[in-house]
Write an enzyme that holds these catalytic residues in place. Structure first.
Site, short mmCIF file in Angstrom:
data_model
loop_
_atom_site.label_atom_id
_atom_site.label_comp_id
_atom_site.label_asym_id
_atom_site.label_seq_id
_atom_site.Cartn_x
_atom_site.Cartn_y
_atom_site.Cartn_z
N THR A 38 3.14 6.02 3.48
CA THR A 38 3.13 6.65 2.22
C THR A 38 4.73 6.96 2.15
OG1 THR A 38 1.32 7.40 1.92
CG2 THR A 38 2.79 8.82 1.06
N HIS A 70 1.57 -0.25 -9.63
CA HIS A 70 1.16 -1.50 -10.28
C HIS A 70 0.39 -1.61 -11.39
CE1 HIS A 70 3.42 -3.43 -6.86
NE2 HIS A 70 2.82 -2.67 -5.86
N LYS A 100 3.60 -9.48 -2.29
CA LYS A 100 4.51 -9.97 -3.70
C LYS A 100 5.68 -10.26 -3.77
CE LYS A 100 1.03 -6.16 -5.15
NZ LYS A 100 0.85 -5.47 -4.04
N ARG A 110 2.85 -1.88 6.43
CA ARG A 110 1.61 -2.10 5.52
C ARG A 110 0.47 -2.09 6.54
NH1 ARG A 110 5.10 -5.83 4.25
NH2 ARG A 110 5.97 -6.20 2.16
N ILE A 113 -5.66 -0.08 3.62
CA ILE A 113 -5.10 0.68 2.33
C ILE A 113 -3.76 0.16 2.38
CG2 ILE A 113 -5.01 2.30 0.62
CD1 ILE A 113 -7.85 2.15 1.31
N SER A 143 -0.75 3.15 -5.95
CA SER A 143 -1.36 2.94 -7.37
C SER A 143 -2.75 3.52 -7.47
CB SER A 143 -1.12 1.49 -7.78
OG SER A 143 -0.02 1.08 -7.45
N CYS A 146 25.91 15.70 -3.24
CA CYS A 146 25.38 14.35 -3.81
C CYS A 146 24.22 14.63 -4.77
CB CYS A 146 25.08 13.48 -2.84
SG CYS A 146 26.31 13.27 -1.41
N CYS A 192 25.43 18.48 4.04
CA CYS A 192 24.52 19.46 3.90
C CYS A 192 23.54 19.59 5.43
CB CYS A 192 23.55 19.12 2.49
SG CYS A 192 22.73 17.52 2.93
C1 LIG Z 1 6.46 -2.19 2.75
C2 LIG Z 1 5.24 -1.51 1.83
C3 LIG Z 1 5.41 -1.55 0.33
C4 LIG Z 1 4.12 -0.83 -0.42
N1 LIG Z 1 4.50 -0.92 -1.86
C5 LIG Z 1 3.54 -0.38 -2.68
C6 LIG Z 1 3.92 -0.24 -3.83
O1 LIG Z 1 4.86 -0.59 -4.42
N2 LIG Z 1 2.68 0.25 -4.78
C7 LIG Z 1 1.71 0.61 -4.02
O2 LIG Z 1 0.66 1.32 -4.72
N3 LIG Z 1 1.34 0.54 -2.84
C8 LIG Z 1 2.43 0.17 -1.94
N4 LIG Z 1 2.38 0.18 -0.71
C9 LIG Z 1 1.10 0.60 -0.06
C10 LIG Z 1 1.06 2.30 0.03
O3 LIG Z 1 2.20 2.58 0.46
C11 LIG Z 1 -0.31 2.63 1.16
O4 LIG Z 1 -1.13 1.72 0.70
C12 LIG Z 1 -0.37 4.10 1.11
O5 LIG Z 1 0.84 4.61 1.47
C13 LIG Z 1 -1.33 4.33 2.16
O6 LIG Z 1 -1.58 5.72 2.51
P1 LIG Z 1 -2.46 6.20 3.40
O7 LIG Z 1 -2.74 7.69 3.35
O8 LIG Z 1 -3.68 5.43 3.45
O9 LIG Z 1 -1.88 5.92 4.89
P2 LIG Z 1 -0.56 6.43 5.32
O10 LIG Z 1 0.38 6.91 4.39
O11 LIG Z 1 -0.04 5.71 6.59
O12 LIG Z 1 -1.00 7.69 6.01
C14 LIG Z 1 -2.02 8.10 7.49
C15 LIG Z 1 -1.67 9.17 7.99
O13 LIG Z 1 -2.49 9.08 9.05
C16 LIG Z 1 -2.15 9.91 9.95
N5 LIG Z 1 -2.72 9.27 11.32
C17 LIG Z 1 -2.93 8.02 11.85
N6 LIG Z 1 -3.65 8.44 12.93
C18 LIG Z 1 -3.93 9.46 13.34
C19 LIG Z 1 -4.97 10.26 14.25
N7 LIG Z 1 -5.26 9.65 15.09
N8 LIG Z 1 -5.03 11.56 14.06
C20 LIG Z 1 -4.39 12.31 12.87
N9 LIG Z 1 -3.82 11.61 12.01
C21 LIG Z 1 -3.60 10.28 12.18
C22 LIG Z 1 -0.67 9.39 10.23
O14 LIG Z 1 0.25 9.91 10.99
C23 LIG Z 1 -0.28 9.25 8.73
O15 LIG Z 1 0.36 10.40 8.23
C24 LIG Z 1 3.25 -0.20 0.33
C25 LIG Z 1 3.15 -0.36 1.49
C26 LIG Z 1 4.13 -0.79 2.44
C27 LIG Z 1 4.17 -0.43 3.83
#
Ligand SMILES: Cc1cc2nc3c(=O)[nH]c(=O)nc-3n(C[C@H](O)[C@H](O)[C@H](O)COP(=O)(O)OP(=O)(O)OC[C@H]3O[C@@H](n4cnc5c(N)ncnc54)[C@H](O)[C@@H]3O)c2cc1C
Length: 475
Positions: free
Chosen positions: A41, A49, A249, A310, A332, A338, A399, A439
């Site tokens: 995130t 998207h 993509k 990812r 995910i 999105s 900034c 800052c």
């Molecule tokens: C390069 C890249 C480009 C992308 N571009 C897009 C885009 O343009 N549009 C779009 O829709 N999506 C995009 N995505 C996908 C999107 O970023 C993710 O699908 C989304 O952020 C996933 O969120 P999440 O909450 O599932 O995972 P994360 O944000 O990874 O959160 C998971 C959390 O779980 C915590 N955690 C892990 N293990 C444990 C544990 N054992 N105990 C407690 N906590 C734990 C981690 O610390 C983390 O905070 C992209 C992803 C990447 C990497």
């Protein structure tokens, strides 16, 4: 015993927590890091998207299109900036044109509105800086941009404001089935919950395995980015994607919602789920491809580069399922940002099916004030605020024009930041051209004062990332 333990405070965990709190469930979010939004995130392309990319009939397609439709009002309610700038997927050859025609058909089947193929002249009319080799594009007017970590912080903060609890530095290491629920433990603490929702990102396979589910795996795929100064933010107005390949993509060139220009990401499978380094080869690929898509990019105006990981699941689709009150939100990858509000609804319905008693919380307040706003105000509004609180006249980040007043408000707003990077993500202090050069020392002082701790105890980003060891002449 609480109703739900949500593991992971990313954009998915945040949206799930907010939705379940809205439905009257008692809930604790367990996050292993010292702040929210520290996984995928924090570092992604920040695009909402339109929904033409995912294969028809998949969860990705269903939840992307639904999430994209929900996002504008979702973001508005939470005070998060959102801009429907539209996107273009650009092609360079007849082969690309055929791929774009396929995407158009797929998008129509997925229910995406307004898709059309543009000729080079039509592209030039809306994007004069498009690359010389671009011959064709797929236009998606419903594509949009947003700030992903802000969306996550706002969702988590809103859930907390409505009664949820957030436990930071809580790494889930053990999950046991108990009578009537689960015992979810870190090294030092156990939380008892009737239901568990696993939103642990790239670690969601390992968390599922703790509960005895080894039906899937999740691999990390690195994506490297360059972020350019706001001077370059208006080079294009749409998000310019490259025609996709098997690895995703492709590189994009896009304005960000805060006015910068973002270039990236690469796509490289890696073994180490913690490796967020950038590489010379990766950034050079970003420069090369971005330069083919858009003319006149001034790479010398790069203010930072970064990597996001990812979560690529072994099934090829989002893995969202429920068994015995344990819900997985795994694999995910994009379009997870999105889809986040739609994933939250989907999880709500899975829990309902598992027996959770849902009833809309009567006093739930879904609204939230924007996190950084001072520079957007009119002169009169600024003066009014300053008259009430002179700290708004003290500019800390030159900034990004962030005042001490905003930083103090952010430090006391859920989810409360405890370190310099946490303040940065909430206020944009340190996100500008000098990247915190001026800052950061002031932010350290303000954090120490507001948290009632010594300035030597303030960290950059939690853990042992201390910044100061003492005063120059005393050390
Ligand atoms: C390069 C890249 C480009 C992308 N571009 C897009 C885009 O343009 N549009 C779009 O829709 N999506 C995009 N995505 C996908 C999107 O970023 C993710 O699908 C989304 O952020 C996933 O969120 P999440 O909450 O599932 O995972 P994360 O944000 O990874 O959160 C998971 C959390 O779980 C915590 N955690 C892990 N293990 C444990 C544990 N054992 N105990 C407690 N906590 C734990 C981690 O610390 C983390 O905070 C992209 C992803 C990447 C990497």
């Amino acid at each position: 015993m609480i109703d739900v333990a949500v593991i992971g405070a990313g954009v998915v965990g945040g949206a799930v927590a907010r939705e379940l709190t809205r439905m009257g469930l008692s809930l604790t979010i367990l996050e292993k890091n010292s702040d929210v939004a520290m996984g995928a995130t924090r570092a992604n392309s920040a695009i909402v998207h339109a929904g033409f990319d995912a294969k028809e009939g998949t969860l990705k397609a269903l939840l992307n299109v639904r999430g994209s439709k929900m996002m504008e009002s979702y973001a508005k309610e939470l005070g998060v900036k959102y801009k429907r700038n539209g996107s273009l997927v650009v092609g360079f050859s007849d082969e690309d044109r055929a791929t774009l025609e396929e995407l158009l058909e797929r998008g129509k089947k997925n229910g995406v509105e307004g898709l059309r193929i543009l000729s080079r002249d039509e592209i030039l009319a809306i994007e004069p800086n498009i690359g010389d080799g671009v011959t064709v594009a797929l236009e998606a007017p419903t594509g949009a941009i947003i700030c992903p970590y802000e969306l996550c912080m706002a969702s988590v903060g809103n859930a907390i404001d409505n009664g949820a609890e957030l436990k930071l530095d809580f790494e889930v290491k053990k999950i046991e089935k108990t009578e009537g629920g689960y015992a979810v433990s870190s090294d030092s603490e156990t939380v008892l919950a009737k239901y568990v929702v696993n939103c642990a990102g790239v670690y969601s396979d390992e968390v599922a395995a703790l509960s005895g589910d080894d039906s899937f795996t999740v691999m990390a795929r690195r994506g490297e980015y360059m972020l350019l100064d706001k001077e370059c933010g208006s080079l294009v107005s749409h998000t310019i994607f490259r025609c996709p390949s098997k690895m995703g993509k492709g590189i994009l060139v896009s304005p960000t919602v805060d006015g910068n220009l973002i270039l990236g990401p690469t796509a490289e499978n890696i073994d180490d789920k913690e490796d967020k380094s950038t590489t010379a080869a990766g950034l050079s690929k970003v420069r090369m491809q971005a330069g083919e898509q858009v003319k006149g990019i001034n790479f010398g105006k790069t203010i930072t580069s970064f990597t996001g990981l990812r979560s690529v699941g072994s099934t090829g689709d989002f893995i969202i399922n429920e068994k015995d009150g344990f819900v997985n939100c795994a694999g995910i990858e994009s379009p997870g940002l999105s889809s986040a509000p739609a994933i939250a609804e989907y999880v709500r319905d899975l829990l309902k099916g598992a027996g959770a008693i849902l009833s809309e919380k009567a006093d739930f307040c879904g609204k939230r004030k924007p996190m950084h706003y001072f520079k957007e105000l009119s002169v009169d509004e600024k003066n009014e605020l300053i008259a009430k609180n002179p700290a708004f006249a003290h500019i800390i980040c030159r900034c990004e024009l962030v005042s001490e007043g905003e930083i103090v408000v952010a430090i006391h707003t859920n989810p409360k930041p405890r370190d310099v990077d946490g303040v940065k993500r909430r206020t944009r202090s340190g996100m500008g051209r000098c990247q915190g050069g001026f800052c950061s020392p002031y932010v350290v002082e303000i954090l120490a004062r507001e948290l009632g701790i010594d300035y030597t105890d303030v960290t950059k980003s939690g853990g042992k990332s201390f910044i100061n060891v003492g005063k120059t002449k005393e050390v």
